[in-house]
Enzyme design. Structure first.
Site, PDB file in Angstrom:
ATOM      1  CE  LYS A 180     -16.230  -1.411   5.195  1.00  0.00           C
ATOM      2  NZ  LYS A 180     -15.251  -2.556   5.226  1.00  0.00           N
ATOM      3  CB  CYS A 288      -3.094   8.513   1.020  1.00  0.00           C
ATOM      4  SG  CYS A 288      -3.285   9.371   2.604  1.00  0.00           S
ATOM      5  CD  GLU A 386      -2.923   6.340  -3.960  1.00  0.00           C
ATOM      6  OE1 GLU A 386      -2.549   6.983  -2.960  1.00  0.00           O
ATOM      7  OE2 GLU A 386      -4.121   6.036  -4.163  1.00  0.00           O
TER       8      GLU A 386
END
Length: 494
Positions: A180, A288, A386
């Site tokens: 996905k 990230c 973050e």
């Protein structure tokens, strides 16, 4: 809904790929380019019905794919890599239009890495194993058995590279896959299906269901036919996935967010340190692993800041298709709103903006200026959470202990980078940092044979090399008794 759209002159099928054929959905979602807001197309929007069909196809294809030899699987994966290389320019352009990352990066680094993902795990598969070992005369033989259908859920910041980082080892291990892709950047996953089919991957071995996480994603991770789940994304989503998968006890691999530090000591090569810091704006800060917290020894703060601001001012922001562009747009209006909210709240709490601090008014849309904030407290939101945008903070330290304490003082532990001229200090500090990866005087050097993953809330598990096969396989140890092969009653004579 048109079954095909043309993106940068490349035809892309907008339907799912299930059981070796294209499947449309009645519902769709709109895919928009972050470069200029242009609508790229209406994409089939899957839900429980499409997910169930994909898992059913993956389960039906699993016995045949699992039974193929390692050499046969490796040959198909290498053929997929050939297909990626043959269409590298198309893949690079489509992905740039879809997610806004630099075209030159896609051409020179990202898409070659996609092909390498398949070649590496094909080669690693052929050498996978260990010597048999003895226990009181008994022989132990370890094997890596395919686990079954795998659910792979991937993010939008490096769509095809991260999709194939998961897909290649899962397929190499003999599993089937339901992928996905992120709804903000689904297009290259569709092209991958065409490439894989042309390479000879049997129907049902790779399936792609497009759609939203709450619909397709949830249906996928809760499906009892799934035997492994690998997810890259945010901590809140990972918690929901873990909760949903828990009733089926489905094993998880989670690569999550980060708030990584870059520690710069006074004995570092200052030009190198500035290079490393500027590199954290890569992909408009949507990485990230980015070391968004600059921790600088106080004696060099002034000189480091001066050089950094000079370099930041020279960054060219604009269309990612232009060769001179150094920073492109962010992915989506919601992401820009999130980034700007972090910055505005930080400034309201007392942070000072040294550069950037808001959207680029000259470009409009989704272009956020590369930003550096200082005067931030360690417990400030901008330091602890973050942002996933081109926003860095600068803090100072006086001692090595203070640097390590600041570096480790978040709930994350994905990566850390340090700049120092002392090998001894590098060894001491690296040993004390809480991180899945530590880079010393370098950044973003990743080898597929190395373990990759995060500590604390940055993830669960490791992938890469043997670690990928350990996750995607059921590892079996077969123990055989000595001299146990003679039929009962046989006296050893012919």
């Amino acid at each position: 809904m048109s079954e095909h759209i043309t993106v940068g002159g490349v035809a892309v099928d907008t339907r799912h790929w299930i059981g070796g054929r294209r499947v449309a959905s009645a519902a769709t979602f709109t895919d928009v380019s972050p470069i200029d807001g242009a609508v790229l197309g209406e994409i089939s929007r899957g839900g429980p019905a499409e997910v169930d069909a994909a898992v059913t196809a993956a389960r039906a294809a699993f016995p045949g794919w699992a039974a193929t030899s390692r050499a046969e699987r490796a040959a198909v994966l290498n053929a997929v890599a050939d297909g990626v290389e043959a269409r590298l320019e198309e893949l690079a352009l489509v992905e740039t239009l879809d997610n806004g990352a630099l075209l030159r990066s896609h051409r020179r680094g990202v898409m070659p890495r996609v092909a390498h993902n398949f070649r590496f795990f094909a080669g690693w598969l052929l050498d996978l194993g260990r010597e048999d070992f003895d226990t009181r005369g008994h022989t132990n033989h370890v094997t890596w058995d395919p686990a079954g259908p795998c659910a792979l859920i991937t993010p939008w910041n490096a769509p095809l590279m991260l999709a194939t980082w998961k897909t290649a080892p899962a397929l190499a291990a003999g599993n089937t896959v339901v992928l996905k892709p992120a709804e903000w950047s689904p297009l290259t996953a569709s092209l991958l299906c065409d490439i894989a089919a042309a390479a000879g991957l049997p129907p049902g071995v790779l399936n792609v269901v497009q759609g939203y996480g709450a619909e397709a994603g949830t249906a996928l991770v809760e499906h009892p036919g799934i035997r492994r789940i690998s997810f890259t994304g945010s901590v809140p989503t990972a918690r929901r996935i873990a909760t949903t998968a828990a009733p089926n006890l489905t094993p998880l691999s989670l690569e999550l967010g980060g708030k990584s530090p870059l520690l710069i000591f006074a004995d570092a090569d200052l030009d190198l340190a500035v290079d490393l810091a500027i590199e954290q704006y890569d992909n408009a800060g949507q990485v990230c692993l980015a070391a968004t917290r600059l921790l600088v020894e106080s004696t060099i703060e002034e000189e480091f800041t001066r050089r950094f601001l000079e370099r930041a001012a020279a960054l060219v922001q604009g269309d990612p298709r232009d060769e001179d562009t150094g920073i492109g747009p962010n992915i989506h209006p919601r992401q820009v709103e999130k980034i700007d909210g972090f910055v505005r709240r930080a400034v309201a709490a007392g942070a000072r903006v040294l550069t950037g601090g808001g959207p680029n008014a000259d470009l409009g849309g989704l272009y956020y200026r590369p930003t550096l904030l200082t005067g931030v407290a360690q417990d400030a939101e901008i330091v602890q959470e973050e942002v996933f945008g081109p926003v860095l903070t600068l803090q100072t330290f006086d001692t090595e202990d203070e640097a390590v304490d600041l570096a480790n003082d978040t709930r994350f532990g994905l990566a850390a980078t340090l700049a120092t001229g002392s090998r001894e200090r590098a060894e001491r500090v690296s040993a004390r940092l809480v991180a899945g990866t530590v880079w010393v005087n370098c950044f973003f050097v990743r080898d597929l044979q190395a373990p990759f993953g995060g500590s604390r809330e940055s993830g669960v598990g490791r992938e890469g090399g043997d670690w990928s096969f350990d996750f995607y396989c059921d590892i079996k140890n077969t123990v055989s008794a000595p001299n146990g092969w003679a039929p009962k009653g046989w006296n050893g004579h012919g």
